[in-house]
Design a protein around this motif. Structure first.
Motif, PDB file in Angstrom:
ATOM      1  N   LEU A   1       0.804  -1.228   0.000  1.00 20.69           N
ATOM      2  CA  LEU A   1       0.000   0.000   0.000  1.00 20.69           C
ATOM      3  C   LEU A   1       0.835   1.275   0.000  1.00 20.69           C
ATOM      4  CD1 LEU A   1      -2.732  -0.863   2.681  1.00 20.69           C
ATOM      5  CD2 LEU A   1      -2.829  -1.223   0.204  1.00 20.69           C
ATOM      6  N   LEU A   2       2.114   1.160   0.249  1.00 23.94           N
ATOM      7  CA  LEU A   2       2.924   2.318   0.629  1.00 23.94           C
ATOM      8  C   LEU A   2       3.076   3.383  -0.451  1.00 23.94           C
ATOM      9  CD1 LEU A   2       5.575   0.291   2.609  1.00 23.94           C
ATOM     10  CD2 LEU A   2       4.154   2.108   3.584  1.00 23.94           C
ATOM     11  N   GLN A   3       2.849   3.029  -1.720  1.00 23.46           N
ATOM     12  CA  GLN A   3       2.974   4.030  -2.775  1.00 23.46           C
ATOM     13  C   GLN A   3       1.621   4.553  -3.250  1.00 23.46           C
ATOM     14  OE1 GLN A   3       6.425   3.796  -5.512  1.00 23.46           O
ATOM     15  NE2 GLN A   3       6.635   1.693  -4.784  1.00 23.46           N
ATOM     16  N   LEU A   4       0.577   4.276  -2.465  1.00 22.43           N
ATOM     17  CA  LEU A   4      -0.746   4.850  -2.712  1.00 22.43           C
ATOM     18  C   LEU A   4      -1.001   5.961  -1.713  1.00 22.43           C
ATOM     19  CD1 LEU A   4      -2.863   1.566  -3.044  1.00 22.43           C
ATOM     20  CD2 LEU A   4      -1.646   2.799  -4.860  1.00 22.43           C
ATOM     21  N   ASP A   5      -1.822   6.955  -2.095  1.00 24.34           N
ATOM     22  CA  ASP A   5      -2.142   7.993  -1.115  1.00 24.34           C
ATOM     23  C   ASP A   5      -3.164   7.437  -0.118  1.00 24.34           C
ATOM     24  OD1 ASP A   5      -4.815   8.390  -2.079  1.00 24.34           O
ATOM     25  OD2 ASP A   5      -4.132   9.882  -3.523  1.00 24.34           O
ATOM     26  N   ARG A   6      -3.454   8.207   0.914  1.00 21.78           N
ATOM     27  CA  ARG A   6      -4.284   7.680   1.998  1.00 21.78           C
ATOM     28  C   ARG A   6      -5.707   7.369   1.543  1.00 21.78           C
ATOM     29  NH1 ARG A   6      -2.089  11.248   7.167  1.00 21.78           N
ATOM     30  NH2 ARG A   6      -0.249   9.933   7.537  1.00 21.78           N
ATOM     31  N   ALA A   7      -6.261   8.203   0.698  1.00 19.86           N
ATOM     32  CA  ALA A   7      -7.616   7.938   0.211  1.00 19.86           C
ATOM     33  C   ALA A   7      -7.649   6.638  -0.589  1.00 19.86           C
ATOM     34  CB  ALA A   7      -8.115   9.099  -0.637  1.00 19.86           C
ATOM     35  N   GLU A   8      -6.611   6.420  -1.420  1.00 15.20           N
ATOM     36  CA  GLU A   8      -6.548   5.190  -2.211  1.00 15.20           C
ATOM     37  C   GLU A   8      -6.344   3.971  -1.318  1.00 15.20           C
ATOM     38  OE1 GLU A   8      -4.650   6.570  -6.459  1.00 15.20           O
ATOM     39  OE2 GLU A   8      -3.323   6.495  -4.727  1.00 15.20           O
ATOM     40  N   GLN A   9      -5.514   4.112  -0.290  1.00 14.76           N
ATOM     41  CA  GLN A   9      -5.305   3.001   0.634  1.00 14.76           C
ATOM     42  C   GLN A   9      -6.616   2.624   1.319  1.00 14.76           C
ATOM     43  OE1 GLN A   9      -1.909   3.061   3.278  1.00 14.76           O
ATOM     44  NE2 GLN A   9      -0.685   4.287   1.858  1.00 14.76           N
ATOM     45  N   ALA A  10      -7.323   3.624   1.815  1.00 18.17           N
ATOM     46  CA  ALA A  10      -8.585   3.359   2.507  1.00 18.17           C
ATOM     47  C   ALA A  10      -9.598   2.710   1.568  1.00 18.17           C
ATOM     48  CB  ALA A  10      -9.142   4.655   3.083  1.00 18.17           C
ATOM     49  N   ALA A  11      -9.680   3.216   0.337  1.00 15.75           N
ATOM     50  CA  ALA A  11     -10.630   2.658  -0.631  1.00 15.75           C
ATOM     51  C   ALA A  11     -10.263   1.218  -0.980  1.00 15.75           C
ATOM     52  CB  ALA A  11     -10.654   3.524  -1.892  1.00 15.75           C
ATOM     53  N   LEU A  12      -8.967   0.954  -1.137  1.00 15.82           N
ATOM     54  CA  LEU A  12      -8.543  -0.395  -1.494  1.00 15.82           C
ATOM     55  C   LEU A  12      -8.775  -1.370  -0.347  1.00 15.82           C
ATOM     56  CD1 LEU A  12      -7.323  -2.339  -3.489  1.00 15.82           C
ATOM     57  CD2 LEU A  12      -5.035  -1.629  -2.735  1.00 15.82           C
ATOM     58  N   ILE A  13      -8.515  -0.950   0.883  1.00 14.18           N
ATOM     59  CA  ILE A  13      -8.792  -1.811   2.029  1.00 14.18           C
ATOM     60  C   ILE A  13     -10.277  -2.171   2.055  1.00 14.18           C
ATOM     61  CG2 ILE A  13      -8.898  -1.908   4.557  1.00 14.18           C
ATOM     62  CD1 ILE A  13      -6.314  -0.180   4.552  1.00 14.18           C
ATOM     63  N   GLY A  14     -11.127  -1.203   1.748  1.00 18.66           N
ATOM     64  CA  GLY A  14     -12.556  -1.470   1.690  1.00 18.66           C
ATOM     65  C   GLY A  14     -12.909  -2.475   0.602  1.00 18.66           C
ATOM     66  N   ARG A  15     -12.349  -2.298  -0.603  1.00 19.06           N
ATOM     67  CA  ARG A  15     -12.611  -3.234  -1.707  1.00 19.06           C
ATOM     68  C   ARG A  15     -12.142  -4.638  -1.354  1.00 19.06           C
ATOM     69  NH1 ARG A  15     -10.385  -3.131  -7.014  1.00 19.06           N
ATOM     70  NH2 ARG A  15     -12.250  -4.287  -7.619  1.00 19.06           N
ATOM     71  N   LEU A  16     -10.953  -4.745  -0.786  1.00 24.34           N
ATOM     72  CA  LEU A  16     -10.396  -6.059  -0.466  1.00 24.34           C
ATOM     73  C   LEU A  16     -11.182  -6.727   0.658  1.00 24.34           C
ATOM     74  CD1 LEU A  16      -6.590  -5.218  -0.725  1.00 24.34           C
ATOM     75  CD2 LEU A  16      -8.007  -6.433  -2.400  1.00 24.34           C
TER      76      LEU A  16
END
Length: 211
Positions: free
Chosen positions: A116-131
């Motif tokens: 996740l480290l090269q994604l911004d915080r909004a993208e990290q949060a959205a991806l955690i939700g999708r996963l």
């Protein structure tokens, strides 16, 4: 900076690192313990998604050797090629997981080790939700990262320029909880990759369940 630019930049970094990344992290005892935790929760022949699968070792290799159906996804074509050759028992796709179609409840477990480290915080949060939604109810999600309160910081990782964003540990727990996960276990460690330009870095492993 667009999501496509982020993916291209991440792919360039890990294309350059190749097998050196595997060597640098091969002696991570917390990572091995995390995999043992996951193996203890999986029924025979479980379907597992490995996000940011790298060279396929140790995650996909360990899970496939235990008889599980593993799909590894990585943006780096070099890493995907290495993984496919090293772990022929698993399947690997070169793709941006943010754009990968994921059906709700389609996996028994999802692994997100340091991807996740090269994604911004909004993208990290959205991806955690999708996963989280991709995990069946009662299934597991294991997430590991560098728990620092940083956003868009330019750094050098194993000789490669990177832009790093992360959450402090408590904020990360808050994010996964908001996504609908329950944290069952957490391990914090200080780890130094086996690379001449590496420095000690904090790692956190969150072992979660989708209730």
């Amino acid at each position: 900076m667009t999501g496509e630019d982020d993916a291209r930049r991440a792919a360039a970094v890990f294309d350059a690192l190749g097998s050196a990344y595997e060597k640098a992290f091969a002696h991570s005892a917390p990572h091995r313990r995390s995999l043992e935790w996951l193996l203890g929760r999986l029924a025979p022949g479980s379907r597992v998604l490995d996000v940011g699968s790298g060279t396929g070792r140790p995650t996909a290799a360990t899970l496939a050797a235990a008889g599980h159906d593993v799909l590894g996804v990585d943006v780096s074509p070099v890493m995907v090629d290495l993984a496919a050759r090293q772990v022929p028992e698993a399947a690997f796709r070169c793709a941006d997981v943010r754009e990968l179609p994921l059906e709700d409840g389609s996996f028994d477990a999802v692994c997100v080790y340091f991807s996740l480290l090269q994604l911004d915080r909004a993208e990290q949060a959205a991806l955690i939700g999708r996963l989280t939604r991709a995990v069946r109810h009662g299934g597991s999600l294991v997430l590991a990262t560098v728990p620092l309160d940083v956003e868009g910081v330019d750094a050098v990782f194993m000789g490669q320029p990177v832009r790093v964003t992360s959450f402090a540990g408590p904020d990360l727990v808050e994010e996964v909880t908001r996504a609908g996960l329950t944290v069952l276990a957490e391990e914090n460690a200080l780890f130094t990759p086996d690379h001449p330009e590496a420095v000690p870095e904090p790692h956190v492993f969150l072992h979660c369940e989708r209730p």
